[in-house]
Design an enzyme around this catalytic site. Structure first.
Site, PDB file in Angstrom:
ATOM      1  N   GLY A 105      90.336   7.709  -2.562  1.00  0.00           N
ATOM      2  CA  GLY A 105      89.003   6.636  -2.340  1.00  0.00           C
ATOM      3  C   GLY A 105      88.341   6.692  -0.964  1.00  0.00           C
ATOM      4  O   GLY A 105      89.271   7.422  -0.107  1.00  0.00           O
ATOM      5  N   CYS A 106      87.583   6.080  -0.763  1.00  0.00           N
ATOM      6  CA  CYS A 106      86.666   6.175   0.574  1.00  0.00           C
ATOM      7  C   CYS A 106      87.258   5.409   1.712  1.00  0.00           C
ATOM      8  O   CYS A 106      87.967   5.987   2.659  1.00  0.00           O
ATOM      9  CB  CYS A 106      85.484   5.721   0.582  1.00  0.00           C
ATOM     10  SG  CYS A 106      85.034   4.043  -0.268  1.00  0.00           S
ATOM     11  N   TYR A 107      87.600   3.929   1.449  1.00  0.00           N
ATOM     12  CA  TYR A 107      88.289   3.242   2.401  1.00  0.00           C
ATOM     13  C   TYR A 107      90.083   3.795   2.645  1.00  0.00           C
ATOM     14  O   TYR A 107      90.641   3.608   3.815  1.00  0.00           O
ATOM     15  CB  TYR A 107      88.649   1.777   1.943  1.00  0.00           C
ATOM     16  CG  TYR A 107      87.267   0.987   2.419  1.00  0.00           C
ATOM     17  CD1 TYR A 107      87.090   0.776   3.600  1.00  0.00           C
ATOM     18  CD2 TYR A 107      86.770   0.176   1.263  1.00  0.00           C
ATOM     19  CE1 TYR A 107      85.819  -0.221   3.738  1.00  0.00           C
ATOM     20  CE2 TYR A 107      85.878  -0.506   1.582  1.00  0.00           C
ATOM     21  CZ  TYR A 107      85.135  -0.815   2.823  1.00  0.00           C
ATOM     22  OH  TYR A 107      84.233  -1.593   3.179  1.00  0.00           O
ATOM     23  N   THR A 108      90.448   4.179   1.558  1.00  0.00           N
ATOM     24  CA  THR A 108      91.701   4.857   1.711  1.00  0.00           C
ATOM     25  C   THR A 108      91.841   5.956   2.553  1.00  0.00           C
ATOM     26  O   THR A 108      92.846   6.213   3.125  1.00  0.00           O
ATOM     27  CB  THR A 108      92.268   5.039   0.208  1.00  0.00           C
ATOM     28  OG1 THR A 108      91.327   5.858  -0.627  1.00  0.00           O
ATOM     29  CG2 THR A 108      92.551   3.607  -0.538  1.00  0.00           C
TER      30      THR A 108
END
Length: 344
Positions: free
Chosen positions: A147-150
């Site tokens: 994912g992006c935040y991750t």
């Protein structure tokens, strides 16, 4: 390689189109959209006029799409990719899922956080964060794109966790994202008049990227990790800046932190180290697949503060998927991704 994109009209799907169209070893054979089937992609995204004028199909014929494709990229919300994955499990087609369906080794965690029953629990999947799982990605049948935040958070903290320099129970991630991270669907909260000149947190103590970061930190450190993650929405279209805090273990010196980052990322092209005292900015990675990282050490509190900047649609989604595609195909990882950031 023959590639297809399931869900080509979302922001991540459109970014995939841009990157794969320019990729010298990718031939786009199918693009789908359930809401715009039968329409030309250039009617949805006018910037593609005269470049990509292909007609969007329905994914209802996923088996036919799979037979025509070496790789199928799935850019759909969670809960949809596993049906496609199950339909294609007897084919030689390989899958890169930009959603959450194949990110977790324990599907019970996925079900608890996403509220959806997992229907493809035995799928042979690999977590698709290239800098961490490169060898496993090479032969993976299904790649669960990070994912992006991750991506921003895990890359920021990975050297500290892997080198056992921090207390794994002390991690706090405070991250900010542009509005494209919320997707292209019309939502009142994402209207310009709601976003402009404002800054707010959301999903406090319950954001679904929390267990994904915890999973990676646990694997890297060998210790159970429970952390606090708070996302924020800022009035820009794309970009993520993650500010990550952790308490240093007793005896850890500044030079040990510096060495951990150099050891893990010294040879990584897409991770740029600004060093101790640096300040990454989203503008410096806009439109690129780079992740810029810097760290600060607060001797007074014995905390390390790590700053990480990415473009959420590139390194946080489509670019990461293409990097995984390159690894899986045995191509140079930079192929089709060696773009300079768009500035200013």
């Amino acid at each position: 390689m023959r590639v297809s994109i399931i869900g080509a009209t979302g922001y991540a799907g459109a970014e995939l189109l841009r990157l794969l169209y320019e990729h010298p070893q990718a031939d786009i054979v199918h693009i789908t959209s359930e809401s715009h089937a039968g329409e030309k992609i250039s009617s949805i995204y006018p910037h593609l006029r005269g470049i990509l004028d292909e007609t969007l199909e329905s994914m209802k014929e996923i088996e036919r799409i799979g037979k025509d494709s070496d790789f199928v990229f799935i850019a759909l919300p969670h809960g949809h990719a596993m049906a496609a994955g199950k339909a294609l499990e007897g084919e030689g087609t390989r899958i890169i899922d930009l959603g959450a369906d194949y990110r977790f080794s324990d599907t019970a965690v996925y079900e608890a956080w996403y509220g959806v029953r997992h229907t493809h629990k035995d799928a042979p999947r690999v977590y698709g964060l290239a800098e961490l799982n490169r060898e496993a990605i090479r032969s993976a049948k299904i790649i669960g794109n990070a994912g992006c935040y991750t991506t921003a958070s895990i890359l920021a903290l990975a050297p500290l966790a892997k080198s056992h320099l921090i207390d794994m129970g002390s991690i706090i991630v405070d991250a900010k994202s542009g509005a494209s991270g919320a997707g292209r669907s019309a939502k009142q909260a994402n209207l310009l008049s709601e976003l402009y000149d404002s800054f707010k947190a959301y999903g406090v103590a319950q954001h679904r990227h929390t267990p994904e970061i915890e999973q990676a930190m646990t694997v890297l450190s060998g210790e159970p990790c429970v952390l606090s993650f708070t996302p924020h929405l800022v009035p820009m279209s794309r970009g993520i800046l993650a500010t990550c805090y952790a308490r240093l273990k007793d005896g850890v010196e500044q030079e040990m932190v510096d060495a951990a980052y150099g050891k893990m990322y010294g040879k990584e092209y897409f991770v740029r180290l600004l060093g101790r005292g640096g300040y990454p900015a989203t503008k410096d990675v806009r439109g690129s697949n780079f992740c810029d990282i810097a760290w600060h050490i607060d001797e007074r509190t014995r905390r390390v503060v790590v700053l990480s900047a990415i473009d959420n649609l590139v390194k946080g989604a489509a670019g990461q998927a293409v990097q995984n595609f390159n690894i899986a195909c045995g191509f140079d990882e930079k192929l089709g991704l060696d773009h300079i950031a768009v500035y200013p």
